[in-house]
Design a protein around this motif. Structure first.
Motif, PDB file in Angstrom:
ATOM      1  N   TYR A   1      67.894 121.110 115.778  1.00 17.03           N
ATOM      2  CA  TYR A   1      66.626 120.439 115.376  1.00 17.03           C
ATOM      3  C   TYR A   1      65.817 119.928 116.280  1.00 17.03           C
ATOM      4  O   TYR A   1      66.084 119.815 117.566  1.00 17.03           O
ATOM      5  CB  TYR A   1      67.297 119.164 114.550  1.00 17.03           C
ATOM      6  CG  TYR A   1      66.235 118.356 113.548  1.00 17.03           C
ATOM      7  CD1 TYR A   1      65.932 119.123 112.308  1.00 17.03           C
ATOM      8  CD2 TYR A   1      65.672 117.138 113.949  1.00 17.03           C
ATOM      9  CE1 TYR A   1      65.246 118.514 111.573  1.00 17.03           C
ATOM     10  CE2 TYR A   1      64.826 116.572 113.124  1.00 17.03           C
ATOM     11  CZ  TYR A   1      64.549 117.445 111.940  1.00 17.03           C
ATOM     12  OH  TYR A   1      63.459 116.555 111.210  1.00 17.03           O
TER      13      TYR A   1
ATOM     14  N   GLY B   1      73.352 122.471 112.659  1.00 17.04           N
ATOM     15  CA  GLY B   1      74.547 121.555 113.252  1.00 17.04           C
ATOM     16  C   GLY B   1      75.525 121.225 112.286  1.00 17.04           C
ATOM     17  O   GLY B   1      76.940 121.111 112.295  1.00 17.04           O
ATOM     18  N   THR B   2      74.778 120.794 111.115  1.00 16.50           N
ATOM     19  CA  THR B   2      75.857 120.408 110.089  1.00 16.50           C
ATOM     20  C   THR B   2      76.605 121.518 109.365  1.00 16.50           C
ATOM     21  O   THR B   2      77.978 121.480 109.117  1.00 16.50           O
ATOM     22  CB  THR B   2      74.990 120.020 108.723  1.00 16.50           C
ATOM     23  OG1 THR B   2      74.041 118.912 109.246  1.00 16.50           O
ATOM     24  CG2 THR B   2      75.759 119.387 107.713  1.00 16.50           C
TER      25      THR B   2
ATOM     26  N   LYS C   1      66.306 117.408 119.407  1.00 13.14           N
ATOM     27  CA  LYS C   1      67.509 118.003 120.082  1.00 13.14           C
ATOM     28  C   LYS C   1      66.880 118.204 121.589  1.00 13.14           C
ATOM     29  O   LYS C   1      65.622 118.592 121.855  1.00 13.14           O
ATOM     30  CB  LYS C   1      68.453 119.004 119.550  1.00 13.14           C
ATOM     31  CG  LYS C   1      68.935 118.638 118.195  1.00 13.14           C
ATOM     32  CD  LYS C   1      69.747 117.346 117.851  1.00 13.14           C
ATOM     33  CE  LYS C   1      69.935 117.105 116.557  1.00 13.14           C
ATOM     34  NZ  LYS C   1      71.248 116.193 116.182  1.00 13.14           N
TER      35      LYS C   1
ATOM     36  N   PHE D   1      75.392 110.362 113.578  1.00  7.44           N
ATOM     37  CA  PHE D   1      74.479 110.857 112.407  1.00  7.44           C
ATOM     38  C   PHE D   1      75.431 111.248 111.166  1.00  7.44           C
ATOM     39  O   PHE D   1      76.519 111.711 111.648  1.00  7.44           O
ATOM     40  CB  PHE D   1      73.834 111.898 112.888  1.00  7.44           C
ATOM     41  CG  PHE D   1      72.843 112.734 111.880  1.00  7.44           C
ATOM     42  CD1 PHE D   1      71.883 111.974 111.378  1.00  7.44           C
ATOM     43  CD2 PHE D   1      73.209 113.963 111.679  1.00  7.44           C
ATOM     44  CE1 PHE D   1      70.938 112.478 110.423  1.00  7.44           C
ATOM     45  CE2 PHE D   1      72.175 114.331 110.706  1.00  7.44           C
ATOM     46  CZ  PHE D   1      71.187 113.709 109.965  1.00  7.44           C
TER      47      PHE D   1
HETATM   48  C1  PLP Z   1      71.803 116.250 114.911  1.00  6.92           C
HETATM   49  C2  PLP Z   1      73.016 116.226 114.452  1.00  6.92           C
HETATM   50  C3  PLP Z   1      74.069 116.853 113.926  1.00  6.92           C
HETATM   51  C4  PLP Z   1      73.629 118.213 113.298  1.00  6.92           C
HETATM   52  O1  PLP Z   1      72.340 118.240 112.403  1.00  6.92           O
HETATM   53  P1  PLP Z   1      71.530 119.359 111.939  1.00  6.92           P
HETATM   54  O2  PLP Z   1      70.318 118.556 111.424  1.00  6.92           O
HETATM   55  O3  PLP Z   1      72.364 119.779 110.825  1.00  6.92           O
HETATM   56  O4  PLP Z   1      71.340 120.367 112.803  1.00  6.92           O
HETATM   57  C5  PLP Z   1      75.369 116.744 113.667  1.00  6.92           C
HETATM   58  N1  PLP Z   1      75.893 115.646 114.221  1.00  6.92           N
HETATM   59  C6  PLP Z   1      75.228 114.904 115.130  1.00  6.92           C
HETATM   60  C7  PLP Z   1      75.964 113.765 115.823  1.00  6.92           C
HETATM   61  C8  PLP Z   1      73.849 115.070 115.232  1.00  6.92           C
HETATM   62  O5  PLP Z   1      73.025 114.191 116.238  1.00  6.92           O
END
Ligand code: PLP
Length: 384
Positions: free
Chosen positions: A180, A57-58, A183, A83
């Motif tokens: 992740y 997601g990052t 989720k 996050f």
């Molecule tokens: C989980 C999450 C992400 C992305 O997380 P990754 O661990 O990189 O997949 C981004 N924003 C929010 C609000 C999240 O909860």
């Protein structure tokens, strides 16, 4: 430390294992048919024009920040209650996250604060659907269009949520999802970009794949890119999880309803309030404590009772590197700070039965009673 109840646990079945095994028996571990299939399943479910699978997601957030042309010195208006990755995405490109405070009951961006945070250097608004509850998108979209900036959705916690009947992640100019293991659905590590905009999708796909254009040769790098690709094992896992999405969301709603019923019997905690215009897709399950209770003491009490909990989320602006870099201080975003200090996330996953939830709620009631006794001691004023 060993717990009787952990915070989260993925829901993986035989079909997921068979799909991943089939990839491992094939020669195509990357850039293969499962990634195409997974993207298509998510795209159709959300009604988006384009979907690009990536490795987290990052990465998805970073690619969107770049695709919208963010330059050093630009500003991205976003929430300090999230996050950390949503705010870091601006830092990756030398931009500055300009925080706007949140609404006290939904924990999402307060549109009035967003309006005040927008300035001449604003490149985008990044709205985060915190804990799977969509932001007030109509208000935010109105601000974005009046001020001429794109509205990006971080829907990483909100797969399956709806805002006025529309899927979260398919409302703004573009959005991100994450997979992740905690989720709604997982690929191990993984994420996705969704957008209605063909040009944004083309840029994101290219930058995720070493700057290649689709159809071009392996060494035809037309721009600087990254290796942010999702692999086939992850995509196979994701595709089967996506086919099971309704079943998975129903299981999460059942556990959330079970918690709601149990928590109603416990003094000192409140379940989350949902506005009528949105349907939450349950992600983590925080409870909000009355002011008379100390959240950190409660977390310790739960750990002693072998229940894992987590302090979702520490305010981003008060993380040491944000304070050092931008001079933020306690009190800068008072609603975020108050909300953050009052929440404790409880174990939450599909396999929790009603009797597991009753057991966890029982231990919560005990830990709360202990916290109340301690803070009621004469001479101890307790938490402010
Ligand atoms: C989980 C999450 C992400 C992305 O997380 P990754 O661990 O990189 O997949 C981004 N924003 C929010 C609000 C999240 O909860």
């Amino acid at each position: 430390m060993n717990f009787d109840y952990y915070l989260s646990r993925p829901d993986i079945g035989d079909r997921e294992r068979a799909a991943v095994d089939s990839v491992l028996r094939s020669p195509e571990l990357a850039l293969g048919p499962w990634t195409v299939r997974f993207e298509e399943l998510v795209r159709l479910r959300l009604g988006a024009a384009h979907a690009v699978a990536v490795n987290s997601g990052t990465s998805a957030l970073h690619l969107l920040v770049r695709a919208f042309g963010t330059r050093p010195g630009d500003e991205i208006v976003t929430t300090p209650f999230s996050f950390v990755a949503s705010a870091n995405a601006a830092l990756f490109e030398g931009a500055r996250p300009i925080f706007a405070d949140i609404d006290e009951t939904t924990f999402n961006l307060d549109p009035g604060a967003v309006e005040r945070a927008i300035g001449p250097r604003t490149r985008a608004i990044l709205a985060v659907h915190v804990f799977g509850l969509p932001c007030p998108m109509e208000e935010l979209a109105g601000i974005a269009s009046r001020r001429g900036v794109p509205l990006i959705e971080d829907a990483c916690e909100a797969l399956g949520a709806t805002y006025r009947e529309r899927p979260a992640g398919a409302i703004g100019a573009a959005s991100t999802l994450a997979f992740y293991p905690n989720k709604q659905i997982t690929t191990g590590e993984g994420g996705m970009v969704l957008t209605q905009d063909g040009e944004i999708a083309r840029l994101v796909r290219s930058m995720a794949n070493q700057g290649r254009e689709s159809g071009a040769g392996w060494f035809d790098h037309v721009r600087m890119g990254y290796n942010y690709r999702m692999d086939e094992m992850s995509a196979a896992l994701g595709a089967v999880q996506m086919e099971r999405l309704d079943e998975i969301l129903a299981a999460r709603s059942r556990v959330a309803a079970s918690y709601r019923a149990r928590l109603a019997e416990i003094e000192g905690v409140r379940p989350l309030d949902d506005p009528p215009w949105a349907t939450r897709s349950w992600f983590v399950h925080p409870v909000r404590l009355d002011r008379a209770y100390d959240r950190d003491r409660l977390a310790e009490g739960m750990a002693r009772r072998r229940v894992q909990t987590a302090r979702y989320f520490p305010p981003i602006h008060l993380l040491p590197f944000y304070r050092d870099r931008f001079g933020h201080r306690p009190g800068d975003f008072p609603v975020t700070e108050r909300v953050s200090a009052s929440l404790l996330a409880l174990p939450f996953y599909n396999a929790l039965s009603d009797s597991d939830v009753a057991e966890i709620a029982g231990r919560l009631a005990e830990a709360l009673a202990e916290g109340r006794r301690a803070s009621a001691t004469p001479g101890n004023p307790g938490p402010a």
